[in-house]
Design a protein around this motif. Structure first.
Motif, PDB file in Angstrom:
ATOM      1  N   GLU A 158      63.539  93.566  40.791  1.00 19.33           N
ATOM      2  CA  GLU A 158      64.807  93.671  40.086  1.00 19.33           C
ATOM      3  C   GLU A 158      65.134  92.333  39.448  1.00 19.33           C
ATOM      4  O   GLU A 158      65.101  91.299  40.108  1.00 19.33           O
ATOM      5  CB  GLU A 158      65.930  94.095  41.032  1.00 19.33           C
ATOM      6  N   ILE A 159      65.432  92.372  38.168  1.00 22.98           N
ATOM      7  CA  ILE A 159      65.769  91.176  37.413  1.00 22.98           C
ATOM      8  C   ILE A 159      67.263  91.178  37.173  1.00 22.98           C
ATOM      9  O   ILE A 159      67.801  92.120  36.581  1.00 22.98           O
ATOM     10  CB  ILE A 159      64.988  91.146  36.088  1.00 22.98           C
ATOM     11  N   GLU A 160      67.942  90.134  37.655  1.00 17.64           N
ATOM     12  CA  GLU A 160      69.396  90.085  37.578  1.00 17.64           C
ATOM     13  C   GLU A 160      69.934  88.910  36.771  1.00 17.64           C
ATOM     14  O   GLU A 160      71.105  88.897  36.427  1.00 17.64           O
ATOM     15  CB  GLU A 160      69.988  90.015  38.983  1.00 17.64           C
ATOM     16  N   THR A 161      69.094  87.925  36.468  1.00 19.63           N
ATOM     17  CA  THR A 161      69.566  86.724  35.783  1.00 19.63           C
ATOM     18  C   THR A 161      68.674  86.414  34.573  1.00 19.63           C
ATOM     19  O   THR A 161      67.512  86.849  34.527  1.00 19.63           O
ATOM     20  CB  THR A 161      69.547  85.498  36.717  1.00 19.63           C
ATOM     21  N   PRO A 162      69.186  85.656  33.611  1.00 22.58           N
ATOM     22  CA  PRO A 162      68.347  85.232  32.491  1.00 22.58           C
ATOM     23  C   PRO A 162      67.105  84.448  32.936  1.00 22.58           C
ATOM     24  O   PRO A 162      66.032  84.602  32.356  1.00 22.58           O
ATOM     25  CB  PRO A 162      69.282  84.358  31.661  1.00 22.58           C
ATOM     26  N   ARG A 163      67.233  83.636  33.977  1.00 20.31           N
ATOM     27  CA  ARG A 163      66.079  82.888  34.476  1.00 20.31           C
ATOM     28  C   ARG A 163      64.984  83.848  34.966  1.00 20.31           C
ATOM     29  O   ARG A 163      63.805  83.682  34.648  1.00 20.31           O
ATOM     30  CB  ARG A 163      66.480  81.945  35.604  1.00 20.31           C
ATOM     31  N   GLN A 164      65.357  84.862  35.715  1.00 20.03           N
ATOM     32  CA  GLN A 164      64.386  85.844  36.194  1.00 20.03           C
ATOM     33  C   GLN A 164      63.771  86.618  35.028  1.00 20.03           C
ATOM     34  O   GLN A 164      62.579  86.927  35.040  1.00 20.03           O
ATOM     35  CB  GLN A 164      65.052  86.808  37.177  1.00 20.03           C
ATOM     36  N   PHE A 165      64.591  86.931  34.017  1.00 17.85           N
ATOM     37  CA  PHE A 165      64.097  87.624  32.834  1.00 17.85           C
ATOM     38  C   PHE A 165      63.029  86.782  32.138  1.00 17.85           C
ATOM     39  O   PHE A 165      61.947  87.271  31.816  1.00 17.85           O
ATOM     40  CB  PHE A 165      65.264  87.907  31.877  1.00 17.85           C
ATOM     41  N   HIS A 221      79.677  84.818  23.736  1.00 14.83           N
ATOM     42  CA  HIS A 221      79.279  83.796  24.702  1.00 14.83           C
ATOM     43  C   HIS A 221      78.849  82.531  23.957  1.00 14.83           C
ATOM     44  O   HIS A 221      78.197  82.610  22.920  1.00 14.83           O
ATOM     45  CB  HIS A 221      78.138  84.291  25.591  1.00 14.83           C
ATOM     46  N   ASN A 222      79.225  81.386  24.492  1.00 18.14           N
ATOM     47  CA  ASN A 222      78.865  80.119  23.870  1.00 18.14           C
ATOM     48  C   ASN A 222      77.444  79.691  24.196  1.00 18.14           C
ATOM     49  O   ASN A 222      76.767  79.086  23.379  1.00 18.14           O
ATOM     50  CB  ASN A 222      79.838  79.013  24.310  1.00 18.14           C
ATOM     51  N   LYS A 223      77.013  79.979  25.405  1.00 24.74           N
ATOM     52  CA  LYS A 223      75.657  79.636  25.817  1.00 24.74           C
ATOM     53  C   LYS A 223      75.268  80.539  26.974  1.00 24.74           C
ATOM     54  O   LYS A 223      76.092  81.236  27.545  1.00 24.74           O
ATOM     55  CB  LYS A 223      75.557  78.171  26.234  1.00 24.74           C
ATOM     56  N   ILE A 224      73.997  80.496  27.316  1.00 26.57           N
ATOM     57  CA  ILE A 224      73.486  81.304  28.423  1.00 26.57           C
ATOM     58  C   ILE A 224      73.342  80.421  29.645  1.00 26.57           C
ATOM     59  O   ILE A 224      72.669  79.384  29.596  1.00 26.57           O
ATOM     60  CB  ILE A 224      72.134  81.940  28.055  1.00 26.57           C
ATOM     61  N   GLU A 225      73.981  80.824  30.711  1.00 26.58           N
ATOM     62  CA  GLU A 225      73.812  80.171  32.009  1.00 26.58           C
ATOM     63  C   GLU A 225      72.664  80.887  32.712  1.00 26.58           C
ATOM     64  O   GLU A 225      72.743  82.089  32.978  1.00 26.58           O
ATOM     65  CB  GLU A 225      75.095  80.272  32.839  1.00 26.58           C
ATOM     66  N   LEU A 226      71.582  80.178  32.994  1.00 28.98           N
ATOM     67  CA  LEU A 226      70.357  80.805  33.482  1.00 28.98           C
ATOM     68  C   LEU A 226      70.486  81.538  34.807  1.00 28.98           C
ATOM     69  O   LEU A 226      69.741  82.482  35.059  1.00 28.98           O
ATOM     70  CB  LEU A 226      69.244  79.758  33.580  1.00 28.98           C
ATOM     71  N   ASP A 227      71.407  81.129  35.657  1.00 28.14           N
ATOM     72  CA  ASP A 227      71.495  81.754  36.981  1.00 28.14           C
ATOM     73  C   ASP A 227      72.709  82.665  37.131  1.00 28.14           C
ATOM     74  O   ASP A 227      73.110  82.983  38.252  1.00 28.14           O
ATOM     75  CB  ASP A 227      71.487  80.668  38.061  1.00 28.14           C
ATOM     76  N   TYR A 228      73.277  83.084  36.007  1.00 30.24           N
ATOM     77  CA  TYR A 228      74.391  84.031  36.023  1.00 30.24           C
ATOM     78  C   TYR A 228      73.886  85.387  35.552  1.00 30.24           C
ATOM     79  O   TYR A 228      72.717  85.577  35.273  1.00 30.24           O
ATOM     80  CB  TYR A 228      75.525  83.537  35.135  1.00 30.24           C
ATOM     81  N   CYS A 229      74.778  86.322  35.423  1.00 27.97           N
ATOM     82  CA  CYS A 229      74.450  87.705  35.106  1.00 27.97           C
ATOM     83  C   CYS A 229      73.809  87.870  33.727  1.00 27.97           C
ATOM     84  O   CYS A 229      74.064  87.106  32.800  1.00 27.97           O
ATOM     85  CB  CYS A 229      75.725  88.532  35.193  1.00 27.97           C
TER      86      CYS A 229
END
Length: 89
Positions: A23-30, A44-52
């Motif tokens: 299961e991929i839940e964060t941009p980092r995992q993606f 969104h202004n930027k992507i936080e890698l460890d958020y949804c």
């Protein structure tokens, strides 16, 4: 800037690989799984890698990279799709 408060144990968008193998839940995992990063979602202004994943347009990224998927109850399924009944079936 949009701020999302997410329960620690459940993200609002999940990409399910091979019927639950992963299961991929964060941009980092993606990024780690697919090898590319989706664009940020509008507002969104930027992507936080460890958020949804809701801060990313990950569905368009899958389409742009010719990765078939199905959606069911808000989750996105990739791989082994023949047994998945999606919203578009």
């Amino acid at each position: 800037m949009n701020v999302h408060i997410v329960k620690k144990d459940k993200m609002c968008n999940i990409v399910v690989i091979n019927k639950g193998e992963k299961e991929i839940e964060t941009p980092r995992q993606f990024l780690e799984h697919f090898g590319f990063m989706p664009e940020k979602e509008f507002g969104h202004n930027k992507i936080e890698l460890d958020y949804c994943l809701c801060q990313c347009d990950f569905e368009q990224a899958l389409i742009d990279n010719n990765i078939p998927f199905k959606k069911d109850c808000g989750d996105v399924y990739v791989g082994m799709l023949e047994d998945i009944v999606g919203d578009d079936d």
